[in-house]
Design an enzyme around this catalytic site. Structure first.
Site, PDB file in Angstrom:
ATOM      1  N   SER A 145      -2.803  -7.604   3.098  1.00  0.00           N
ATOM      2  CA  SER A 145      -3.091  -7.486   4.539  1.00  0.00           C
ATOM      3  C   SER A 145      -3.415  -8.860   5.117  1.00  0.00           C
ATOM      4  O   SER A 145      -3.020  -9.175   6.245  1.00  0.00           O
ATOM      5  CB  SER A 145      -4.280  -6.544   4.762  1.00  0.00           C
ATOM      6  OG  SER A 145      -3.996  -5.271   4.254  1.00  0.00           O
ATOM      7  N   ARG A 172      -2.011  -6.148  -8.017  1.00  0.00           N
ATOM      8  CA  ARG A 172      -0.826  -6.959  -7.727  1.00  0.00           C
ATOM      9  C   ARG A 172      -0.618  -8.051  -8.751  1.00  0.00           C
ATOM     10  O   ARG A 172       0.499  -8.371  -9.108  1.00  0.00           O
ATOM     11  CB  ARG A 172      -0.972  -7.611  -6.346  1.00  0.00           C
ATOM     12  CG  ARG A 172      -0.740  -6.668  -5.206  1.00  0.00           C
ATOM     13  CD  ARG A 172      -1.222  -7.270  -3.933  1.00  0.00           C
ATOM     14  NE  ARG A 172      -2.629  -7.627  -4.061  1.00  0.00           N
ATOM     15  CZ  ARG A 172      -3.425  -7.893  -3.056  1.00  0.00           C
ATOM     16  NH1 ARG A 172      -2.959  -7.891  -1.840  1.00  0.00           N
ATOM     17  NH2 ARG A 172      -4.693  -8.181  -3.241  1.00  0.00           N
ATOM     18  N   LYS A 226     -14.792  -8.603   4.194  1.00  0.00           N
ATOM     19  CA  LYS A 226     -13.699  -8.971   5.099  1.00  0.00           C
ATOM     20  C   LYS A 226     -13.896  -8.342   6.465  1.00  0.00           C
ATOM     21  O   LYS A 226     -13.643  -7.144   6.640  1.00  0.00           O
ATOM     22  CB  LYS A 226     -12.359  -8.450   4.532  1.00  0.00           C
ATOM     23  CG  LYS A 226     -11.931  -9.018   3.201  1.00  0.00           C
ATOM     24  CD  LYS A 226     -10.542  -8.443   2.870  1.00  0.00           C
ATOM     25  CE  LYS A 226     -10.246  -8.382   1.400  1.00  0.00           C
ATOM     26  NZ  LYS A 226      -9.205  -7.393   1.063  1.00  0.00           N
ATOM     27  N   HIS A 279       0.847  -1.203   0.000  1.00  0.00           N
ATOM     28  CA  HIS A 279       0.000   0.000   0.000  1.00  0.00           C
ATOM     29  C   HIS A 279       0.882   1.252   0.000  1.00  0.00           C
ATOM     30  O   HIS A 279       0.614   2.216  -0.721  1.00  0.00           O
ATOM     31  CB  HIS A 279      -0.874   0.063   1.260  1.00  0.00           C
ATOM     32  CG  HIS A 279      -1.904  -1.014   1.378  1.00  0.00           C
ATOM     33  ND1 HIS A 279      -2.041  -1.801   2.494  1.00  0.00           N
ATOM     34  CD2 HIS A 279      -2.881  -1.422   0.523  1.00  0.00           C
ATOM     35  CE1 HIS A 279      -3.055  -2.643   2.330  1.00  0.00           C
ATOM     36  NE2 HIS A 279      -3.570  -2.446   1.134  1.00  0.00           N
TER      37      HIS A 279
END
Ligand code: PNS
Length: 162
Positions: free
Chosen positions: A128, A90, A41, A17
């Site tokens: 994360s 990503r 999430k 990030h």
């Protein structure tokens, strides 16, 4: 003056990030890092903790601010008068869902553009979720998150164990 919003759940913020924040801060005059809820999430850190972690690492940038919003990203962008959303990609695996979200957001407001930035290949494996998983089993996450964030994660996990 061109501004952009970099949204995410940042639970917690990672070096991946931070790489996007760093690069986007050089492209836009003003960058808002916006902490939002990801209904898919359940978070480990509260909204306030996530905002605090982000604020602790962006003090070197004078054109970056951290904010939070509980609701739709598009609503937040409209409220702030910003029409560019920055997302980090990503891998191909990110693409499908990001594409779907970008189209849903465009349907809600066609004046707001989503732009994608490719993550630096050094960080393409970091998420994360990976950070939380590795840390929860006692693995070393020092290279995956900023030092100030590392300590917050370690304290949170220690609090769970006591
Ligand atoms: O870092 P994440 O978890 O991938 O970020 C996802 C996030 C928080 C940007 C996304 O869930 C989001 O935009 N949440 C706000 C609610 C919203 O606008 N949902 C509609 C998306 S089409």
């Amino acid at each position: 003056m061109i501004g952009a919003i970099y949204p995410g759940s940042f639970d917690p913020v990672t070096n991946g990030h931070l790489d996007i924040i760093d690069r986007a801060s050089k492209v836009f005059d003003h960058l808002i890092v916006a902490v939002l809820e990801n209904p898919r999430k359940p978070p480990l850190f509260s909204m306030e903790e996530r905002v605090r972690m982000l604020n602790s690492i962006i003090d070197v940038y004078n054109n970056v601010e951290v904010d939070y919003y509980r609701g739709l990203l598009i609503e937040y962008a409209q409220k702030r008068g910003v029409n560019i959303i920055i997302k980090g990609l990503r891998a191909v695996s990110d693409f499908e869902f990001e594409f779907q979200m970008a189209l849903a957001n465009r349907k809600m407001d066609c004046n707001i553009e989503t732009m994608f930035m490719m993550t630096n290949n050094m960080y393409s494996f970091i998420s994360s979720s990976i950070v939380k998983e590795v840390a929860s089993y006692g693995g070393d996450i020092k290279d995956l998150v900023p030092p100030r964030v590392y300590h917050v994660i370690m304290d949170k996990l220690a609090a769970f164990r006591t």
